[in-house]
Scaffold this active site. Structure first.
Site, PDB file in Angstrom:
ATOM      1  N   LYS A 129       0.793  -1.229   0.000  1.00 32.29           N
ATOM      2  CA  LYS A 129       0.000   0.000   0.000  1.00 32.29           C
ATOM      3  C   LYS A 129       0.827   1.282   0.000  1.00 32.29           C
ATOM      4  CE  LYS A 129      -4.503  -1.034   0.174  1.00 32.29           C
ATOM      5  NZ  LYS A 129      -5.512  -0.396  -0.679  1.00 32.29           N
ATOM      6  N   SER A 152       0.412  -9.894  -0.884  1.00 31.23           N
ATOM      7  CA  SER A 152       0.235  -8.446  -0.798  1.00 31.23           C
ATOM      8  C   SER A 152       0.460  -7.862   0.589  1.00 31.23           C
ATOM      9  CB  SER A 152      -1.170  -8.070  -1.278  1.00 31.23           C
ATOM     10  OG  SER A 152      -2.157  -8.690  -0.476  1.00 31.23           O
TER      11      SER A 152
END
Length: 508
Positions: free
Chosen positions: A56, A310
């Protein structure tokens, strides 16, 4: 084939993205055990190794660094209880500007403290993400902050797209498919756009959690749709609606969408641990779960398949729940309800019928003098096929068998409650999701009122934002319609489990 001209502008943004002030070029590592087991070359992109343990920060920094000096001087704001919050906080600290992070009051301390440690100014507001988002919008209007969206912004998408640039640089040989986790779609859009522009023959497969599959729903409808509610086990992808920008890209760049269950994600978390000795968060392991499902479904062999891990922002308390569900998710545990005679020697005969299988769980309590219902977990090696053979074999030996391996209520609650029947004809059973915050139970009881008698209550803390609760309520002289009206007024998501076979066998 995607419109190359339409992708040109997106790819240009990706190539101009600035992320390495805060991000690392994460390694693309071979998964040797999985590769051998799946008969394909499996590679894992390790975004869990980023400074905030998630991809992110790429998009957050790229968005903020591209702001004008005037906008940066005013500061930035976001609403998040997870990885985006940490990305924005680190980006703002690196650039020396004010970063305000609005988080629900229910956010676990571990996440609040992580954001503060990164220099973010935390504002706790409301009980949900929607409350936090609304308050962030208010503060943005009052203070002049720039809002940093978690996924639906061209610069956010461009920052996340640098993951794809690295993949193609790190593996210049053949790639058959890349699996990307999807929540709002920022990572998916950036990766898909770049891959389809540079290597259009590579399949890009989006992977969603079954209970928050907003992209699959949008693809089916041909337009963005809003889900009524989303599951929260994979909180990193728990989004009700795919982004506008991200859906526009998905429509032309995604080859297919695969959805995965909680158990499949748990199994993938264990696979990543076995390969890398790291603990992925559920959303982080989602792409690997999709990869495994794809291989099993299509029987592909000899291909090169890449999964993007992720993130690894996992609450430690959730590990017990994940470990419990892993074997079922991998197809290595069969959860069965078996009816045996209530007589001397019946247990021994049943164990002989099972053979030399490992028993993972065995729950039983006397119910009546004629027959007994046993809740049993058994190890299997070859998934659903062997499970079906096991059930058929027991049935041939005269046992009544019910396969509960895919029954969510049985796995969450019943296995911990087996202990005899209440015999309440007017009891109705409901499964709730309670927000994990002080006073949640009291709020539930207060709103429910005193007109309903609670006959069963089971709750386990799984370390998530929401707890799973099983509640039995007696109707008495009132109607089911009145009861459901009362439950609707409480406001917590629920499902009626009164017809669930596990309830009928073990608890009714």
């Amino acid at each position: 084939m995607p419109d190359v001209l339409a992708l040109d502008a997106i790819v240009k943004r990706i190539l101009q993205a600035r992320v390495y002030d805060v991000a690392i070029e994460s390694p693309l590592e071979p998964a040797r055990l999985l590769s051998r087991r799946l008969k394909n070359t499996v590679l894992i992109k390790r975004e869990d190794l980023q400074p905030v343990f998630s991809f992110k920060l790429r998009g957050a920094f790229n968005k903020i660094v591209k702001l004008s000096d005037n906008d940066r001087a005013k500061g930035v704001i976001c609403a998040s209880a997870g990885n985006h919050a940490q990305g924005v906080a680190l980006a703002a600290k690196t650039l020396g500007i004010k970063g305000v992070i609005v988080m629900p009051q229910t956010t676990p301390d571990i996440k609040v403290n992580a954001v503060r440690a990164l220099g973010g100014q935390v504002v706790l507001h409301g009980d949900s993400y929607d409350d936090a988002f609304a308050h962030a919008q208010t503060l943005m209007s009052e203070k002049g902050y720039t809002f940093v969206h978690p996924f639906d912004d061209p610069e956010i998408i461009a920052g996340q797209g640098t993951v794809a640039v690295e993949i193609l640089r790190q593996h210049q040989g053949a790639i058959d498919a890349i699996f990307v986790p999807v929540g709002g779609g920022g990572l998916m859009a950036g990766v898909a756009a770049y891959i389809k522009y540079v290597r259009p023959s590579v399949r890009v497969i989006a992977v969603e959690a079954e209970d928050s599959a907003c992209l699959a729903a949008a693809m089916k409808a041909g337009k963005r749709v809003t889900l009524d509610q989303v599951g929260l086990f994979a909180d990193g992808v728990a989004v009700k609606q795919i982004g506008k920008h991200t859906f526009d890209i998905a429509k032309v760049c995604i080859d297919e969408v695969i959805t995965c269950s909680t158990d499949e994600m748990c199994a993938a978390i264990k696979d990543i641990f076995d390969e890398c000795r790291c603990i992925s968060e559920p959303a982080g392991a989602l792409s690997l779960a999709g990869l495994k499902k794809y291989v099993q479904r299509d029987g592909v062999q000899g291909q090169t398949l890449i999964a993007i891990n992720s993130g690894a922002n996992m609450n430690f308390d959730r590990l017990r729940h994940i470990a419990e569900r892993t074997e079922v998710g991998e197809g290595r545990e069969a959860v069965l309800a078996v009816t045996i005679p209530e007589q001397a020697g019946a247990f021994k005969a049943f164990c002989q019928a099972i053979g030399k299988r490992n028993v993972t769980e065995f729950n039983y309590r006397f119910s009546d003098s004629s027959e007994a219902h046993v809740f049993v977990g058994l190890t299997v090696r070859n998934g659903a096929e062997e499970r079906a053979e096991l059930v058929a074999g027991l049935q041939r030996k005269g046992y009544a068998v019910l396969d509960l391996s895919d029954d969510e209520m049985a796995k969450l609650h019943t296995r911990h409650l087996v202990g005899g029947h209440a015999g309440l004809a007017d009891e109705r059973l409901f499964r709730f999701e309670f927000p994990e915050r002080p006073g949640a139970l009291m709020a539930f009881l207060t709103q429910l009122g005193t007109q309903w008698n609670i006959s069963l209550f089971h709750y386990r803390n799984h370390g998530a934002a929401y707890g799973r609760v099983l509640v039995g309520l007696q109707l008495g002289s009132r109607s089911l319609k009145e009861l459901k009206s009362s439950l609707d007024a409480v406001g917590y998501p629920y499902s009626d489990e009164s017809s669930n076979p596990a309830y009928q066998l073990f608890l009714r």
